[in-house]
Scaffold this motif. Structure first.
Motif, PDB file in Angstrom:
ATOM      1  N   UNK A  81       0.898  -1.226  -0.098  1.00 57.12           N
ATOM      2  CA  UNK A  81       0.165   0.146   0.072  1.00 57.12           C
ATOM      3  C   UNK A  81       0.924   1.325   0.025  1.00 57.12           C
ATOM      4  N   UNK A  82       2.037   0.975   0.136  1.00 56.22           N
ATOM      5  CA  UNK A  82       3.026   2.221   0.123  1.00 56.22           C
ATOM      6  C   UNK A  82       2.535   3.148   1.186  1.00 56.22           C
ATOM      7  N   UNK A  83       2.495   2.902   2.528  1.00 57.42           N
ATOM      8  CA  UNK A  83       1.738   3.490   3.638  1.00 57.42           C
ATOM      9  C   UNK A  83       2.483   3.220   4.749  1.00 57.42           C
ATOM     10  N   UNK A  84       2.704   4.295   5.575  1.00 56.14           N
ATOM     11  CA  UNK A  84       3.364   4.146   7.207  1.00 56.14           C
ATOM     12  C   UNK A  84       2.322   4.397   8.053  1.00 56.14           C
ATOM     13  N   UNK A  85       2.219   3.374   9.049  1.00 55.54           N
ATOM     14  CA  UNK A  85       1.295   3.506  10.327  1.00 55.54           C
ATOM     15  C   UNK A  85       2.043   3.222  11.368  1.00 55.54           C
ATOM     16  N   UNK A  86       1.347   3.531  12.710  1.00 50.58           N
ATOM     17  CA  UNK A  86       2.273   3.113  13.682  1.00 50.58           C
ATOM     18  C   UNK A  86       1.790   2.302  14.857  1.00 50.58           C
ATOM     19  N   UNK A  87       2.679   1.822  15.473  1.00 41.12           N
ATOM     20  CA  UNK A  87       2.358   0.785  16.356  1.00 41.12           C
ATOM     21  C   UNK A  87       2.170   1.073  17.960  1.00 41.12           C
ATOM     22  N   UNK A  88       3.158   2.179  18.172  1.00 46.33           N
ATOM     23  CA  UNK A  88       3.393   2.615  19.402  1.00 46.33           C
ATOM     24  C   UNK A  88       3.318   4.127  19.588  1.00 46.33           C
ATOM     25  N   UNK A  89       2.792   4.494  20.580  1.00 42.03           N
ATOM     26  CA  UNK A  89       2.741   6.060  20.986  1.00 42.03           C
ATOM     27  C   UNK A  89       2.900   6.508  22.397  1.00 42.03           C
ATOM     28  N   UNK A  90       4.299   6.104  22.774  1.00 39.89           N
ATOM     29  CA  UNK A  90       4.514   6.342  24.295  1.00 39.89           C
ATOM     30  C   UNK A  90       4.729   7.754  24.709  1.00 39.89           C
ATOM     31  N   UNK A  91       3.802   8.209  25.315  1.00 41.74           N
ATOM     32  CA  UNK A  91       4.154   9.610  25.939  1.00 41.74           C
ATOM     33  C   UNK A  91       5.093   9.855  27.036  1.00 41.74           C
ATOM     34  N   UNK A  92       5.710   8.658  27.544  1.00 42.94           N
ATOM     35  CA  UNK A  92       6.730   8.891  28.552  1.00 42.94           C
ATOM     36  C   UNK A  92       8.175   8.176  28.174  1.00 42.94           C
ATOM     37  N   UNK A  93       8.104   7.908  26.780  1.00 37.47           N
ATOM     38  CA  UNK A  93       9.347   7.296  26.331  1.00 37.47           C
ATOM     39  C   UNK A  93       9.347   7.023  24.758  1.00 37.47           C
ATOM     40  N   UNK A  94      10.646   6.645  24.340  1.00 37.75           N
ATOM     41  CA  UNK A  94      10.789   6.488  23.058  1.00 37.75           C
ATOM     42  C   UNK A  94      11.153   4.826  22.832  1.00 37.75           C
ATOM     43  N   UNK A  95      10.707   4.301  21.438  1.00 35.06           N
ATOM     44  CA  UNK A  95      11.162   2.945  21.268  1.00 35.06           C
ATOM     45  C   UNK A  95      12.158   3.010  20.291  1.00 35.06           C
ATOM     46  N   UNK A  96      12.939   1.723  20.345  1.00 35.95           N
ATOM     47  CA  UNK A  96      14.314   1.636  19.198  1.00 35.95           C
ATOM     48  C   UNK A  96      14.105   0.014  18.957  1.00 35.95           C
ATOM     49  N   UNK A  97      14.833  -0.256  17.868  1.00 32.75           N
ATOM     50  CA  UNK A  97      14.988  -1.545  17.337  1.00 32.75           C
ATOM     51  C   UNK A  97      14.015  -2.410  17.392  1.00 32.75           C
ATOM     52  N   UNK A  98      12.620  -2.141  16.848  1.00 32.43           N
ATOM     53  CA  UNK A  98      11.553  -2.875  16.638  1.00 32.43           C
ATOM     54  C   UNK A  98      11.836  -4.242  15.796  1.00 32.43           C
ATOM     55  N   UNK A  99      11.580  -5.382  16.590  1.00 31.99           N
ATOM     56  CA  UNK A  99      11.742  -6.776  16.024  1.00 31.99           C
ATOM     57  C   UNK A  99      10.679  -7.636  16.113  1.00 31.99           C
ATOM     58  N   UNK A 100      10.146  -8.460  14.969  1.00 29.71           N
ATOM     59  CA  UNK A 100       9.173  -9.379  15.371  1.00 29.71           C
ATOM     60  C   UNK A 100       9.420 -10.369  16.364  1.00 29.71           C
ATOM     61  N   UNK A 101       8.635 -10.934  17.185  1.00 29.30           N
ATOM     62  CA  UNK A 101       8.800 -11.943  18.042  1.00 29.30           C
ATOM     63  C   UNK A 101       8.298 -13.087  17.191  1.00 29.30           C
ATOM     64  N   UNK A 102       9.244 -14.133  16.916  1.00 33.51           N
ATOM     65  CA  UNK A 102       8.520 -15.406  16.547  1.00 33.51           C
ATOM     66  C   UNK A 102       7.450 -16.195  16.843  1.00 33.51           C
ATOM     67  N   UNK A 103       6.518 -16.730  15.800  1.00 31.94           N
ATOM     68  CA  UNK A 103       5.402 -17.264  16.251  1.00 31.94           C
ATOM     69  C   UNK A 103       4.434 -16.386  16.948  1.00 31.94           C
ATOM     70  N   UNK A 104       4.380 -15.049  17.384  1.00 35.51           N
ATOM     71  CA  UNK A 104       3.524 -14.327  17.728  1.00 35.51           C
ATOM     72  C   UNK A 104       3.147 -13.020  16.758  1.00 35.51           C
ATOM     73  N   UNK A 105       1.952 -12.457  16.930  1.00 34.95           N
ATOM     74  CA  UNK A 105       1.482 -11.311  16.558  1.00 34.95           C
ATOM     75  C   UNK A 105       1.964  -9.984  17.401  1.00 34.95           C
ATOM     76  N   UNK A 106       3.217 -10.121  17.498  1.00 36.07           N
ATOM     77  CA  UNK A 106       3.815  -9.158  18.486  1.00 36.07           C
ATOM     78  C   UNK A 106       5.220  -8.680  18.119  1.00 36.07           C
ATOM     79  N   UNK A 107       5.705  -7.524  18.453  1.00 42.82           N
ATOM     80  CA  UNK A 107       6.931  -7.004  18.259  1.00 42.82           C
ATOM     81  C   UNK A 107       7.576  -6.537  19.560  1.00 42.82           C
ATOM     82  N   UNK A 108       9.046  -6.683  19.767  1.00 46.09           N
ATOM     83  CA  UNK A 108       9.926  -6.589  20.892  1.00 46.09           C
ATOM     84  C   UNK A 108      10.523  -5.348  20.423  1.00 46.09           C
ATOM     85  N   UNK A 109      10.889  -4.319  21.433  1.00 46.62           N
ATOM     86  CA  UNK A 109      11.513  -3.021  21.183  1.00 46.62           C
ATOM     87  C   UNK A 109      12.100  -2.515  22.528  1.00 46.62           C
TER      88      UNK A 109
END
Length: 393
Positions: A81-109
């Motif tokens: 779709x050539x589109x950027x969306x967001x997973x996080x919006x943390x008011x008290x911090x920032x996220x780095x190095x997002x990585x898919x967790x194997x066999x889960x619909x989740x991301x570690x960061x």
């Protein structure tokens, strides 16, 4: 203990303050006989500020850390779709190095809170709901061996250590001190690669997270920090605007894979391929030409804040060959604020431009309150800011 805490605080300050403007680019990897080619370049972040640390959630979604509202959140780019969306919006911090967790619909960061707390979190892919994964380690970088085993670069003893964590048993085991940030699964093996910095000559090494066995693969390109693996077992390692390649099965030394000759990709700082080796994501500092052009545009608008923002805090301005005129951003701002105020009729046009590495050489034609002048300016860019200017009047 005090020394250890001081190092952690220094590391956190570095992460927050030393972020050059960067962009994430995506390429298709095409097979042409026995060679591989990079095609279809596109800037998938296209965002002012810091965009970095890409990884593939699947063959249609690229994750990366991206600046938004003066913080860094987890972005997801949909290739179809050539589109950027967001997973996080943390008011008290920032996220780095997002990585898919194997066999889960989740991301570690990695999450760095405004309080200075730095921990590894899990984020639900749809809702973005965060959960702490490991409470007792200050993790800088990480890769998943499987859904229960994490290999990470952990901040301790004034450096980074190679640690394997079992999330079920909650056991953390350190295998080596003095490593780098680049951690990857080696395709079609039960191994992880990491960069050892124990010796003056850095080495790419393999680790079996179960047995702890390690072996040298090859020495890195000198002072190169990042790499990735292709599905055929080839290592790609960038330095500057060039990507080098090495296949442990067939090669005895590094060779050039690709050199970027355009002015967009100048200094590659991250690189990542998808699992099936059909796409490559990389991060480049915003090119020196773009930074100098941004400075010129602000100059012509007499926008002193936008103009000064393109310069480093310790900017040094010279007359050719090496006569220092002044230094420091505060002095620069004070001088140009007065100059812009006193010069309503102001314009600078570039007649000729040469880009060479981190240097931009402009032949300029200037109009200042009806007076016409010619000059040559040599700009030197470091870490996304103009660090030195030399004028030839």
């Amino acid at each position: 203990m005090r020394k250890h805490l001081s190092f952690i605080l220094l590391f956190l300050v570095f992460i927050v303050s030393a972020q050059p403007s960067t962009e994430v680019y995506l390429f298709d990897i095409l097979v042409n006989g026995e060679t591989l080619e990079l095609k279809n370049k596109r800037n998938i972040s296209n965002n002012e500020g810091y965009d970095n640390q890409p990884s593939f959630y699947n063959d249609n979604i690229v994750l990366f850390a991206s600046t938004r509202n003066k913080q860094t959140d987890i972005a997801k780019y949909n290739i179809r779709d050539n589109k950027v969306d967001w997973i996080s919006q943390t008011a008290i911090g920032s996220e780095y190095s997002p990585t898919k967790i194997p066999n889960q619909k989740a991301v570690s960061a990695i999450r760095l809170d405004t309080t200075g707390t730095q921990l590894l979190y899990q984020y639900d892919f749809k809702s973005g709901k965060p959960t702490i994964l490991i409470k007792d380690l200050i993790i800088g970088y990480h890769v998943w061996f499987d859904q229960n085993t994490l290999v990470s670069s952990v901040l301790e003893d004034g450096g980074l250590s190679l640690v394997v964590s079992n999330l079920k048993t909650k056991v953390n085991k350190t295998f080596q001190k003095k490593i780098g940030r680049s951690l990857h699964k080696i395709p079609n093996t039960p191994l992880i690669s990491y960069i050892s910095k124990e010796n003056e000559e850095w080495e790419i090494r393999s680790l079996n997270p179960i047995t702890g066995e390690t072996n040298k693969i090859i020495s890195t390109i000198p002072e190169a920090e990042d790499m990735c693996w292709l599905i055929n077992g080839t290592i790609l390692m960038p330095k500057g605007n060039t990507i080098f390649k090495f296949n442990p099965k067939t090669d005895t030394r590094w060779s050039i894979f690709h050199t970027f000759l355009d002015n967009e990709i100048a200094n590659i700082s991250r690189i990542k391929s998808n699992e099936i080796g059909t796409m490559l994501a990389l991060v480049s500092d915003v090119s020196p030409e773009q930074i100098v052009q941004k400075q010129l545009d602000a100059y012509n608008k007499r926008d002193v804040n936008g103009f000064v923002d393109t310069y480093s805090d310790n900017i040094k301005v010279y007359n050719y060959p090496n006569k220092l005129i002044y230094e420091g951003k505060d002095r620069l701002k004070k001088g140009y604020a007065s100059f812009f105020e006193q010069t309503p009729d102001l314009h600078c046009e570039v007649k000729k431009r040469i880009v060479y590495g981190n240097k931009v050489i402009d032949e300029e034609f200037l109009i200042m309150n009806g007076q016409k002048r010619k000059a040559v300016a040599i700009y030197e860019v470091e870490n996304g800011k103009i660090a030195k200017v030399t004028f030839i009047q």
